[in-house]
Design an enzyme around this catalytic site. Structure first.
Site, mmCIF file in Angstrom:
data_model
loop_
_atom_site.group_PDB
_atom_site.id
_atom_site.type_symbol
_atom_site.label_atom_id
_atom_site.label_comp_id
_atom_site.label_asym_id
_atom_site.label_seq_id
_atom_site.Cartn_x
_atom_site.Cartn_y
_atom_site.Cartn_z
ATOM 1 N N LYS A 109 0.817 -1.216 0.000
ATOM 2 C CA LYS A 109 0.000 0.000 0.000
ATOM 3 C C LYS A 109 0.850 1.265 0.000
ATOM 4 C CE LYS A 109 -4.301 -1.663 2.030
ATOM 5 N NZ LYS A 109 -5.336 -1.445 3.068
ATOM 6 N N LYS A 192 -6.512 -8.394 -8.374
ATOM 7 C CA LYS A 192 -7.675 -8.673 -7.547
ATOM 8 C C LYS A 192 -8.758 -7.617 -7.774
ATOM 9 C CE LYS A 192 -8.780 -9.813 -2.731
ATOM 10 N NZ LYS A 192 -8.256 -9.876 -1.353
ATOM 11 N N LYS A 195 -12.264 -2.175 -4.796
ATOM 12 C CA LYS A 195 -13.088 -0.966 -4.749
ATOM 13 C C LYS A 195 -12.328 0.248 -5.265
ATOM 14 C CE LYS A 195 -15.221 -2.494 -0.389
ATOM 15 N NZ LYS A 195 -15.311 -2.163 1.044
#
Length: 329
Positions: A109, A192, A195
């Site tokens: 991240k 993957k 959102k």
């Protein structure tokens, strides 16, 4: 009866991957487990956020979960239960920097700009451990990408018990769904479903209409070859494998069963059948979500009731943890 805890970030409407990998499983677990399901809004602050958007998305996520079959008495938002933050701070002081440095999700991240990210993102796994252990939960349904965090939670629990000379926190067992734990993007079968993907075409969300679901499946990336008759034929075809995996998971069949039915055919008939199946399963959730979102007062009441139940379980446990570390009470 074993206690189950699981949470989902309210950073957007849950998508098909969330549903197949977690939410559908949560609804099933309610039958024979003492379950607590949490909208982890505190975790949402670890990345840039808008206060108004967070509020709206928390309510939207709550509506989706209720529409998907989650018992309203088992659902609450994390920030309404102070035990999460209280135990999270204790675990910040129990966890070791070396342990956190090994967490791959932070590296993924933060990327190359880790110095610009919040300290909250770095200690995210400690709060996740507190989320679970504040309830003495012994089972946690997780995807395989969260297993490392669960291992850390067990390490923290073990160190706390050792340091305090008690057997207080239990060992946590991961519950990994056997199928469709990783649903991939409809635009790139190597990534993957997420959102945060800038393309809305990459995912099916639980509020999509029947027409939107059908359109996204029709436009889903594939290749020019027909579907194979055996699983080995999907090895180097990530987009085809993803659609077959989705079909198998939604229909609760095996990928081999799907290939035995559609093998040798082009993607046209297969996509039509998949779209019809998804509409059948997901459209009622979208309809009920829309209905629930018309009554914000009811949604807030549901979350408050769930938070009261969660506090009744967690507060005595965290009170005792605070006494064990020496806090005056």
């Amino acid at each position: 009866m074993q206690r189950v805890f699981s949470g989902i970030q309210p950073t957007g409407i849950p998508h098909l991957g969330n549903y197949l990998g977690a939410i559908r499983n949560w609804a099933t677990l309610q039958a024979d487990h003492d379950c607590l399901f949490c909208l982890v809004d505190m975790h949402s602050l670890t990345m840039p956020w808008s206060p108004q958007t967070l509020r709206e998305q928390t309510l939207g996520s709550a509506a989706c979960l209720l529409a998907a079959g989650i018992d309203p008495t088992r659902l609450y938002n994390q920030s309404a239960v102070s035990a999460h933050a209280r135990l999270g701070w204790i675990f910040n002081c129990v966890s070791r920097l070396g342990w956190l440095n090994r967490m791959t999700q932070f590296k993924d991240k933060a990327g190359k700009n880790r110095e610009n990210h919040s300290a909250g993102l770095y200690v995210y796994p400690n709060l996740m451990a507190a989320d679970i252990l504040a309830f003495h939960a012994t089972r946690v349904p997780v995807g395989d990408d969260q297993l490392q965090h669960l291992e850390l939670a067990n390490d923290i629990a073990q160190k706390f018990n050792h340091d305090m000379g008690v057997e207080f926190f239990p060992k946590i067992e991961p519950l990994v769904p056997p199928a469709a734990a990783r649903v991939m993007s409809l635009r790139d079968g190597t990534k993957k479903m997420s959102k945060s993907d800038p393309s809305a075409q990459s995912r099916i969300v639980l509020t999509d209409t029947a027409d939107e679901i059908a359109g996204k499946i029709r436009r889903a990336k594939t290749d020019s070859e027909p579907l194979p008759s055996e699983m080995a034929g999907l090895a180097e075809r990530p987009e085809a494998r993803n659609l077959v995996t989705i079909y198998a998971a939604v229909s609760e069949r095996t990928p081999a069963d799907i290939l035995s039915e559609f093998g040798g055919q082009g993607f046209g008939p297969f996509k039509n059948a998949l779209a019809e199946l998804l509409v059948q399963k997901l459209a009622p959730i979208a309809t009920e979500t829309s209905r629930l979102l018309q009554d914000e007062t009811h949604l807030l009441s549901v979350l408050r009731t769930g938070a009261e139940r969660a506090r009744s379980v967690a507060d005595p446990i965290v009170n005792e943890a605070e006494s064990l570390v020496g806090f005056l009470r």
